[in-house]
Design an enzyme around this catalytic site. Sequence first.
Site, PDB file in Angstrom:
ATOM      1  N   LYS A 145     -10.796  -3.891   2.650  1.00  0.00           N
ATOM      2  CA  LYS A 145     -10.291  -2.489   2.836  1.00  0.00           C
ATOM      3  C   LYS A 145      -9.175  -2.640   4.025  1.00  0.00           C
ATOM      4  CE  LYS A 145     -10.216   1.828   1.485  1.00  0.00           C
ATOM      5  NZ  LYS A 145     -10.097   2.045  -0.013  1.00  0.00           N
ATOM      6  N   SER A 182      16.534  -4.993 -10.563  1.00  0.00           N
ATOM      7  CA  SER A 182      15.294  -4.995 -10.372  1.00  0.00           C
ATOM      8  C   SER A 182      14.797  -3.888 -11.518  1.00  0.00           C
ATOM      9  CB  SER A 182      14.771  -4.725  -8.940  1.00  0.00           C
ATOM     10  OG  SER A 182      13.485  -4.834  -8.938  1.00  0.00           O
TER      11      SER A 182
END
Length: 268
Positions: A148, A96
Amino acid sequence: MRIPLLTRLLSRKPRVAVIRLSGTIGGAGRGGGLNDAALAPMIERAFRRKPVAVALSINSPGGSPVQSSLIAARIRRLADDKAVPVHAFVEDVAASGGYWLACAADDIWADDSSILGSIGVITAGFGFHQLIDRWGIERRVHTAGESKSTLDPFRPERPEDVARLHNILEPIHQAFKNHVRARRGGRLPEGRDLFTGEFWAGREAVALGLADGIGHLVPHMKQLYGDKIAFEVHSVRRPLLRRLGMSAEAVLDAAEDRAAFQRFGTRG
């Protein structure tokens, strides 16, 4: 008899600067992981005296894509400015973000048992809404902005939240793929998708073009630059309590590192 300064300078051994990049890649928050702010002075110092080459000693399971990009870009910028070749040597893992860092080098070398790849992006979490329902717990959340509370683990997962998350992950994955393609170029095989998040051991990684060969840092650098080269090792110095594992942050970092490395099954 004193040896003249010019003679001493001319007689110095050619140097290879070794930059150790070991651990998970993270932001500058806790200070335990690899991040551009912490590494910048060390990387700048490694290139400053213009060594014959820079060797990256990499042992990282990845982490933050932004920090991976910043660190790799700094290495490339200095390598190009100073006209210094850069070689990457993989220890246990360059996966990664760790592989992102390896691609900053001009070539990549690994051990037979090294793990390379995992070119993908991941996010993970838990869902607790059924648990709190079972215990009669009421979750109270009030927001200004309907998104949110996206992916709130205490509420059922919503398809629109998942779609929004994928819209974030895909561009990051594309940036990773673009970086690998730009750095590895024609060494990658055509018609083979190496960007699925899969990872491979040393020789298979070489066969797939993710690395250039099997080799260890010291003998390979001597083979390239001569037996008389000197190695100048650069690594991040952490505070004493962190090095001794005597702080809460050090304990958290150690647990985080262990979990990240264990994903690649690198224990013998």
